[in-house]
Design a protein around this motif. Structure first.
Motif, short mmCIF file in Angstrom:
data_model
loop_
_atom_site.label_atom_id
_atom_site.label_comp_id
_atom_site.label_asym_id
_atom_site.label_seq_id
_atom_site.Cartn_x
_atom_site.Cartn_y
_atom_site.Cartn_z
N THR A 179 -4.32 -19.10 26.64
CA THR A 179 -4.41 -17.72 26.12
C THR A 179 -4.15 -17.65 24.62
O THR A 179 -4.89 -17.00 23.88
CB THR A 179 -3.40 -16.82 26.85
N VAL A 180 -3.09 -18.29 24.16
CA VAL A 180 -2.70 -18.20 22.75
C VAL A 180 -3.51 -19.18 21.89
O VAL A 180 -4.14 -18.80 20.90
CB VAL A 180 -1.19 -18.44 22.59
N LEU A 181 -3.48 -20.44 22.26
CA LEU A 181 -4.21 -21.45 21.48
C LEU A 181 -5.70 -21.46 21.77
O LEU A 181 -6.48 -22.01 20.98
CB LEU A 181 -3.62 -22.84 21.76
N ARG A 182 -6.08 -20.88 22.91
CA ARG A 182 -7.49 -20.82 23.33
C ARG A 182 -8.12 -22.21 23.38
O ARG A 182 -9.26 -22.43 22.92
CB ARG A 182 -8.29 -19.90 22.41
N LEU A 183 -7.38 -23.15 23.93
CA LEU A 183 -7.88 -24.51 24.11
C LEU A 183 -8.24 -24.73 25.57
O LEU A 183 -7.56 -24.25 26.47
CB LEU A 183 -6.83 -25.53 23.68
N LYS A 184 -9.33 -25.44 25.79
CA LYS A 184 -9.72 -25.78 27.16
C LYS A 184 -9.09 -27.12 27.52
O LYS A 184 -9.54 -28.18 27.07
CB LYS A 184 -11.25 -25.85 27.27
N MET A 185 -8.05 -27.07 28.29
CA MET A 185 -7.32 -28.27 28.69
C MET A 185 -7.19 -28.27 30.21
O MET A 185 -6.86 -27.26 30.81
CB MET A 185 -5.94 -28.30 28.02
N SER A 186 -7.48 -29.40 30.80
CA SER A 186 -7.41 -29.49 32.26
C SER A 186 -5.99 -29.35 32.75
O SER A 186 -5.03 -29.63 32.02
CB SER A 186 -7.99 -30.83 32.73
N GLY A 187 -5.85 -28.90 34.00
CA GLY A 187 -4.53 -28.79 34.59
C GLY A 187 -3.82 -30.14 34.65
O GLY A 187 -2.59 -30.21 34.49
N PHE A 188 -4.58 -31.21 34.84
CA PHE A 188 -4.00 -32.55 34.88
C PHE A 188 -3.34 -32.89 33.55
O PHE A 188 -2.22 -33.42 33.51
CB PHE A 188 -5.09 -33.57 35.22
N THR A 189 -4.03 -32.58 32.44
CA THR A 189 -3.48 -32.87 31.11
C THR A 189 -2.23 -32.04 30.85
O THR A 189 -1.23 -32.56 30.31
CB THR A 189 -4.53 -32.59 30.02
N VAL A 190 -2.29 -30.76 31.20
CA VAL A 190 -1.11 -29.89 31.03
C VAL A 190 0.06 -30.42 31.85
O VAL A 190 1.20 -30.49 31.36
CB VAL A 190 -1.45 -28.45 31.44
N ALA A 191 -0.21 -30.80 33.10
CA ALA A 191 0.85 -31.31 33.97
C ALA A 191 1.49 -32.56 33.40
O ALA A 191 2.72 -32.69 33.37
CB ALA A 191 0.29 -31.59 35.36
N CYS A 192 0.67 -33.48 32.91
CA CYS A 192 1.20 -34.74 32.36
C CYS A 192 2.01 -34.47 31.09
O CYS A 192 3.06 -35.09 30.88
CB CYS A 192 0.06 -35.71 32.06
N ALA A 193 1.53 -33.55 30.25
CA ALA A 193 2.23 -33.25 28.99
C ALA A 193 3.59 -32.63 29.27
O ALA A 193 4.61 -33.04 28.69
CB ALA A 193 1.38 -32.32 28.14
N VAL A 194 3.62 -31.62 30.14
CA VAL A 194 4.89 -30.94 30.43
C VAL A 194 5.86 -31.88 31.13
O VAL A 194 7.05 -31.95 30.77
CB VAL A 194 4.63 -29.69 31.29
N LEU A 195 5.37 -32.63 32.11
CA LEU A 195 6.25 -33.56 32.82
C LEU A 195 6.76 -34.66 31.90
O LEU A 195 7.90 -35.13 32.06
CB LEU A 195 5.51 -34.17 34.01
N SER A 196 5.95 -35.09 30.95
CA SER A 196 6.38 -36.13 30.01
C SER A 196 7.54 -35.63 29.15
O SER A 196 8.54 -36.34 28.94
CB SER A 196 5.21 -36.56 29.12
#
Length: 217
Positions: free
Chosen positions: A79-96
């Motif tokens: 919403t804010v950055l308006r980037l198309k990022m897969s849920g997998f990438t988001v999950a890995c980034a947050v978990l990391s």
């Protein structure tokens, strides 16, 4: 006689979910450990004042529930950055980052547990800071921190069940999908638990083996 509608394709579906759980966990633990080591060493060397900003950020990741972190990160990126990022990438980034926050504290505690006399002896022999860290401090700190790190890795594996909120179909989500379709919750949850055990047991045993071996050296 026990009857079930569970078929081979359903078991394959569960195995694929287990594979996703393993993949997300492996990436998060690998990246989180590297970052955690860097943050832990920095916090130890910089002291509480200079490391305060880093400490504050790490405390945020340790304090805010992982589910909220996943939801906020996914919303912020889309919403804010308006980037198309897969849920997998988001999950890995947050978990990391979540893993790094806990790992940093484990590393800092392990380094602090190394006797100061040992470090002074190393420096008196002419070792540089880098040589002292790589040859003396980190090997000893690893032995001290290993049980906590194993516990962290297993915890991250179980916490990865929350990545369903960013549309990642891991083991528990796969089980929930089959429960909705087959209406056999107890049996399917039993199978899900068996998958988690199969994943976790070798990690726990390997950690116990290393701990026992090092304690005998």
């Amino acid at each position: 006689m026990f009857n079930t509608s569970l078929g081979i394709d359903d078991l394959i579906f569960l195995a694929q979910g287990a594979g996703m759980t393993i993949l997300v966990t492996a990436i998060a633990v690998a990246i989180g450990t590297v970052l955690g080591i860097a943050f832990g060493i920095f916090r130890y060397q910089a002291g509480p004042v200079l490391a305060a900003p880093v400490t504050f950020v790490l405390d945020l990741f340790r304090s805010i529930p992982l589910l909220i972190q996943l939801v906020l990160a996914n919303a912020f990126i889309g919403t804010v950055l308006r980037l198309k990022m897969s849920g997998f990438t988001v999950a890995c980034a947050v978990l990391s980052l979540y893993t790094a926050a806990y790992c940093a504290e484990i590393v800092r505690g392990g380094i602090q547990a190394v006797p100061s006399n040992t470090r002074r002896a190393a420096r008196s022999l002419g070792m540089s800071w880098f040589q002292d860290m790589t040859h003396i401090v980190l090997p000893l700190a690893t032995r001290i921190a290993l049980p906590s790190w194993i516990g962290l890795a297993l915890g991250v594996m179980k916490d990865s069940a929350l990545v369903y909120v960013v549309q990642v179909t891991e083991l528990l989500k796969s089980t929930q999908i089959l429960i909705t379709r087959l209406q056999e919750p107890l049996f399917l949850l039993l199978i899900c638990g068996a998958f988690y055990f199969i994943i976790s047991f070798p990690i726990a045993r390997f950690g116990g083996y290393l701990e026992k071996r090092w304690s005998n050296d």
